[in-house]
Design an enzyme around this catalytic site. Structure first.
Site, mmCIF file in Angstrom:
data_model
loop_
_atom_site.group_PDB
_atom_site.id
_atom_site.type_symbol
_atom_site.label_atom_id
_atom_site.label_comp_id
_atom_site.label_asym_id
_atom_site.label_seq_id
_atom_site.Cartn_x
_atom_site.Cartn_y
_atom_site.Cartn_z
ATOM 1 N N HIS A 89 0.853 -1.194 0.000
ATOM 2 C CA HIS A 89 0.000 0.000 0.000
ATOM 3 C C HIS A 89 0.886 1.241 0.000
ATOM 4 O O HIS A 89 2.006 1.211 0.524
ATOM 5 C CB HIS A 89 -0.919 -0.022 1.234
ATOM 6 C CG HIS A 89 -2.000 1.004 1.163
ATOM 7 N ND1 HIS A 89 -1.795 2.323 1.495
ATOM 8 C CD2 HIS A 89 -3.292 0.917 0.768
ATOM 9 C CE1 HIS A 89 -2.918 2.994 1.316
ATOM 10 N NE2 HIS A 89 -3.845 2.168 0.877
ATOM 11 N N GLU A 137 -3.710 2.948 -7.093
ATOM 12 C CA GLU A 137 -4.070 4.074 -6.225
ATOM 13 C C GLU A 137 -3.024 5.181 -6.375
ATOM 14 O O GLU A 137 -1.927 5.056 -5.817
ATOM 15 C CB GLU A 137 -4.096 3.643 -4.751
ATOM 16 C CG GLU A 137 -5.117 2.583 -4.434
ATOM 17 C CD GLU A 137 -5.433 2.538 -2.937
ATOM 18 O OE1 GLU A 137 -6.619 2.415 -2.619
ATOM 19 O OE2 GLU A 137 -4.518 2.632 -2.114
HETATM 20 O O1 G3P Z 1 -6.653 1.631 0.425
HETATM 21 C C1 G3P Z 1 -7.595 2.577 0.070
HETATM 22 C C2 G3P Z 1 -7.121 3.937 0.204
HETATM 23 O O2 G3P Z 1 -5.762 4.175 0.117
HETATM 24 C C3 G3P Z 1 -7.955 4.983 -0.439
HETATM 25 O O3 G3P Z 1 -8.126 5.905 0.565
HETATM 26 O O4 G3P Z 1 -9.287 7.639 1.773
HETATM 27 O O5 G3P Z 1 -8.806 7.938 -0.645
HETATM 28 O O6 G3P Z 1 -10.542 6.294 0.068
HETATM 29 P P1 G3P Z 1 -9.271 7.012 0.420
#
Ligand code: G3P
Length: 214
Positions: A89, A137
């Site tokens: 992550h 991400e």
């Molecule tokens: O693992 C999910 C995360 O990193 C996304 O975070 O707060 O942008 O939904 P968020």
């Protein structure tokens, strides 16, 4: 049939740790939706020994039984009924050789890994070492108000195409807060989403989760 997947990452927010973790686990982890939806709750490590279902780890190590102080081993997770983990992550980055060893170990044990990627180049490197599920991400959008599906549609499409070529599944996350974000992610080729702050920091987490269902 591929089930659309929702991964709710509780991270280690004040709202989701300590005695508050269970408040999320009880209703969220046992929630059942239509059969075409798969649901996972990634909970703080110290709470993994739980009776609740659909719980996954936020991190795992590649080492096996032995003198490995502080490590989280797959064998132990499996003994608790936890069969899947996030890896690499953005908030818990790992060197490439470690990711490779962890994926190899996971294959041996039939343990599921969702490997996170920050961009196209990293996604390609992960596909090459056999990552079965990748979560794209962009770090700069994590925890923000602009979603990955709104800000990076072209990259999602390209990454989804790449993943299809390698036979990997693609999830996307960062800034996802509403149904349009989820629908757009699916349309662009993702088979699931990762969500954290949109649910954990919401005044009504369950209402927020329901508002993401497609
Ligand atoms: O693992 C999910 C995360 O990193 C996304 O975070 O707060 O942008 O939904 P968020």
């Amino acid at each position: 049939m591929t089930h659309f997947q929702y991964v709710i990452n509780l991270k280690t927010y004040e709202e989701s740790t300590g005695s508050r973790t269970e408040n999320f686990m009880n209703p969220l982890s046992n929630k059942t939706y239509e059969s075409e939806v798969k649901f996972a709750l990634s909970i703080p490590q110290l709470h993994l020994a739980t009776k609740f279902k659909s719980v996954i780890s936020q991190h795992v190590d590649y080492v096996t039984y032995g003198a490995h102080t502080g490590h989280i081993i797959m064998e132990d997770l499996i003994s608790l009924g936890v069969m899947e983990s996030l890896l690499n992550h953005s908030e818990r980055r790992l060197p490439y050789p470690i990711i490779k060893s962890t994926l190899e170990r996971a294959k041996e044990l039939n343990f599921g890994i969702i490997t996170c990627s920050q961009d196209m180049a990293e996604t390609e490197a992960l596909c090459e070492i056999g990552a079965e599920t990748i979560a794209y991400e962009p770090p700069e959008l994590i925890g923000g108000s602009v979603s990955v599906s709104m800000a990076r549609p072209g990259i999602i499409e390209e990454i989804a195409q790449l993943c299809r070529e390698y036979g990997s599944k693609l999830l996307v996350g960062a800034g996802i807060k509403n149904r349009i974000d989820v629908e757009t992610s699916k349309k662009l080729g993702a088979v699931g989403v990762l969500v954290s702050s949109g649910i954990v920091k919401s005044n009504d987490p369950f209402l927020s989760l329901n508002s993401l269902m497609i």
